[in-house]
Design a protein around this motif. Sequence first.
Motif, PDB file in Angstrom:
ATOM      1  N   LEU A  60       0.781  -1.139  -0.252  1.00  0.00           N
ATOM      2  CA  LEU A  60       0.023  -0.076  -0.177  1.00  0.00           C
ATOM      3  C   LEU A  60       0.849   1.281  -0.127  1.00  0.00           C
ATOM      4  CD1 LEU A  60      -2.773  -1.046   2.764  1.00  0.00           C
ATOM      5  CD2 LEU A  60      -2.834  -1.341   0.198  1.00  0.00           C
ATOM      6  N   ALA A  61       2.085   1.194   0.675  1.00  0.00           N
ATOM      7  CA  ALA A  61       2.867   2.432   0.960  1.00  0.00           C
ATOM      8  C   ALA A  61       3.578   2.426  -0.570  1.00  0.00           C
ATOM      9  CB  ALA A  61       4.081   1.996   1.807  1.00  0.00           C
ATOM     10  N   HIS A  62       3.600   1.398  -1.410  1.00  0.00           N
ATOM     11  CA  HIS A  62       4.458   1.622  -2.549  1.00  0.00           C
ATOM     12  C   HIS A  62       3.416   1.904  -3.692  1.00  0.00           C
ATOM     13  CE1 HIS A  62       8.526  -0.076  -2.255  1.00  0.00           C
ATOM     14  NE2 HIS A  62       8.039  -0.378  -0.996  1.00  0.00           N
ATOM     15  N   THR A  63       2.063   1.476  -3.612  1.00  0.00           N
ATOM     16  CA  THR A  63       0.944   2.040  -4.469  1.00  0.00           C
ATOM     17  C   THR A  63       0.977   3.713  -4.121  1.00  0.00           C
ATOM     18  OG1 THR A  63      -0.087   0.032  -4.220  1.00  0.00           O
ATOM     19  CG2 THR A  63      -1.313   1.890  -4.951  1.00  0.00           C
ATOM     20  N   LEU A  64       0.948   4.251  -2.977  1.00  0.00           N
ATOM     21  CA  LEU A  64       0.840   5.750  -2.790  1.00  0.00           C
ATOM     22  C   LEU A  64       1.967   6.278  -3.377  1.00  0.00           C
ATOM     23  CD1 LEU A  64      -0.290   8.072  -1.171  1.00  0.00           C
ATOM     24  CD2 LEU A  64       0.923   7.583   0.531  1.00  0.00           C
ATOM     25  N   ALA A  65       3.323   5.825  -3.095  1.00  0.00           N
ATOM     26  CA  ALA A  65       4.516   6.349  -3.871  1.00  0.00           C
ATOM     27  C   ALA A  65       4.194   6.457  -5.460  1.00  0.00           C
ATOM     28  CB  ALA A  65       5.500   5.677  -3.418  1.00  0.00           C
ATOM     29  N   ILE A  66       3.745   5.389  -5.917  1.00  0.00           N
ATOM     30  CA  ILE A  66       3.611   5.380  -7.360  1.00  0.00           C
ATOM     31  C   ILE A  66       2.374   6.030  -7.976  1.00  0.00           C
ATOM     32  CG2 ILE A  66       2.806   3.884  -9.221  1.00  0.00           C
ATOM     33  CD1 ILE A  66       4.312   1.499  -7.369  1.00  0.00           C
ATOM     34  N   THR A  67       1.363   6.322  -7.240  1.00  0.00           N
ATOM     35  CA  THR A  67      -0.029   6.912  -7.842  1.00  0.00           C
ATOM     36  C   THR A  67      -0.038   8.340  -7.551  1.00  0.00           C
ATOM     37  OG1 THR A  67      -1.190   6.023  -6.206  1.00  0.00           O
ATOM     38  CG2 THR A  67      -0.934   4.810  -8.089  1.00  0.00           C
ATOM     39  N   ALA A  68       0.667   8.774  -6.549  1.00  0.00           N
ATOM     40  CA  ALA A  68       0.358  10.145  -5.926  1.00  0.00           C
ATOM     41  C   ALA A  68       1.349  11.276  -6.389  1.00  0.00           C
ATOM     42  CB  ALA A  68       0.371  10.222  -4.529  1.00  0.00           C
ATOM     43  N   GLY A  69       2.085  10.929  -7.101  1.00  0.00           N
ATOM     44  CA  GLY A  69       3.003  11.894  -7.703  1.00  0.00           C
ATOM     45  C   GLY A  69       2.353  12.919  -8.774  1.00  0.00           C
ATOM     46  N   THR A  70       2.891  13.995  -8.790  1.00  0.00           N
ATOM     47  CA  THR A  70       2.282  15.023  -9.839  1.00  0.00           C
ATOM     48  C   THR A  70       3.227  15.150 -11.098  1.00  0.00           C
ATOM     49  OG1 THR A  70       3.729  16.864  -9.146  1.00  0.00           O
ATOM     50  CG2 THR A  70       1.765  16.451  -8.028  1.00  0.00           C
ATOM     51  N   ALA A  71       2.779  15.791 -12.060  1.00  0.00           N
ATOM     52  CA  ALA A  71       3.662  15.870 -13.565  1.00  0.00           C
ATOM     53  C   ALA A  71       5.128  16.312 -13.239  1.00  0.00           C
ATOM     54  CB  ALA A  71       2.858  16.293 -14.544  1.00  0.00           C
ATOM     55  N   GLY A  72       5.157  17.343 -12.250  1.00  0.00           N
ATOM     56  CA  GLY A  72       6.226  18.250 -11.978  1.00  0.00           C
ATOM     57  C   GLY A  72       7.189  17.623 -11.016  1.00  0.00           C
ATOM     58  N   ASN A  73       6.807  16.327 -10.855  1.00  0.00           N
ATOM     59  CA  ASN A  73       7.711  15.508  -9.700  1.00  0.00           C
ATOM     60  C   ASN A  73       7.475  16.028  -8.309  1.00  0.00           C
ATOM     61  OD1 ASN A  73       8.905  13.785 -11.351  1.00  0.00           O
ATOM     62  ND2 ASN A  73      10.824  15.016 -11.735  1.00  0.00           N
ATOM     63  N   GLY A  74       6.275  16.507  -8.114  1.00  0.00           N
ATOM     64  CA  GLY A  74       5.646  16.981  -6.578  1.00  0.00           C
ATOM     65  C   GLY A  74       5.261  15.392  -6.085  1.00  0.00           C
ATOM     66  N   HIS A  75       4.876  15.681  -4.830  1.00  0.00           N
ATOM     67  CA  HIS A  75       4.483  14.460  -4.010  1.00  0.00           C
ATOM     68  C   HIS A  75       4.007  14.592  -2.664  1.00  0.00           C
ATOM     69  CE1 HIS A  75       3.775  10.239  -3.107  1.00  0.00           C
ATOM     70  NE2 HIS A  75       4.222   9.957  -4.418  1.00  0.00           N
ATOM     71  N   PRO A  76       2.788  14.291  -2.198  1.00  0.00           N
ATOM     72  CA  PRO A  76       2.340  14.301  -1.023  1.00  0.00           C
ATOM     73  C   PRO A  76       3.182  13.806   0.222  1.00  0.00           C
ATOM     74  CG  PRO A  76       0.928  12.680  -2.084  1.00  0.00           C
ATOM     75  CD  PRO A  76       1.747  13.583  -3.061  1.00  0.00           C
ATOM     76  N   VAL A  77       4.035  12.947  -0.342  1.00  0.00           N
ATOM     77  CA  VAL A  77       5.111  12.340   0.659  1.00  0.00           C
ATOM     78  C   VAL A  77       6.348  13.433   0.519  1.00  0.00           C
ATOM     79  CG1 VAL A  77       6.426  10.257   1.199  1.00  0.00           C
ATOM     80  CG2 VAL A  77       4.254   9.907   0.292  1.00  0.00           C
TER      81      VAL A  77
END
Length: 300
Positions: A161-178
Amino acid sequence: MSIESLTRGLRAELENGGLRGSFLVRDLHSGHELGIAPDVWYPIASLIKVPLAAATLERIRIGELDGSTTVEVRPGRITTPGPTGLSRFHHPARVALDDLLYLSTSISDGTAADALFDLTSPEEVTRLLRQWELHGITARHRMSDLTDTPAERLEPTEVSLAHTLAITAGTAGNGHPVSQLDVTRANAGSARALVDLLQALWIPSGIPRSIGTRVRELMANNLLRQRLAPEFVSDASTWASKTGTLLNLRHEIGVVEHADGRAFGIAALTESRVAAANQPEADALMAWVARTLRDQLRRG
């Protein structure tokens, strides 16, 4: 085969293997290079320990620190897979700065690295990089931040689940909630900038020669050799490197030196689209891509 056809084929192989990657291979003497998206910025995880080592050694060189000084290091007490050395200790230890450099760089001990960051802040590491005319790497945080991600907050059976969040939550500009995966908040750099750092450590540059010699020694003693090393170690070559791993990120930078005198700086930064912690196939694929680029460049 043209260079364009080669790199297009390698991109396709990475895609088929569930990876997106940024690679650069450079002949450190001629400056000729070959890469795939080498200017994309990534969070660089433990790769920041190489600039940290160089910055610490600079402060030792100018007399601000003494490599023989011992410091008390609080135990990491980390039990999740991955961290090494003092990070897994249960009791305090007194360790000399010179030995912290070995633990941090050669076995990628995050607790040892943070003991060095206590003395030389991320901001000071970045300042020294700029002083040496290295502009594409930024240090922003300590290594302990890398052990406070969704992977550590979930049960081991839920790591996907942590890896799924890492994979799916990023933005086009390489931003991320993590935050550790957001290039504007994490320790970050590009493949080109990391090869620039390797070149400055191997070839006479603004980095004092004694620092380059020591960092090269630390990287040659790297114990984590499951990623690119199998493609570059032989009786006729040496491989000095540093790995970086965080959630779906798998990186390595290093220099392969051949018996004929040629030396190639290599940076391989990748992110996986497969929600799994253990992916030996990804390590093998990124090593093969790096080796293919090196072989092409070596042929001229």
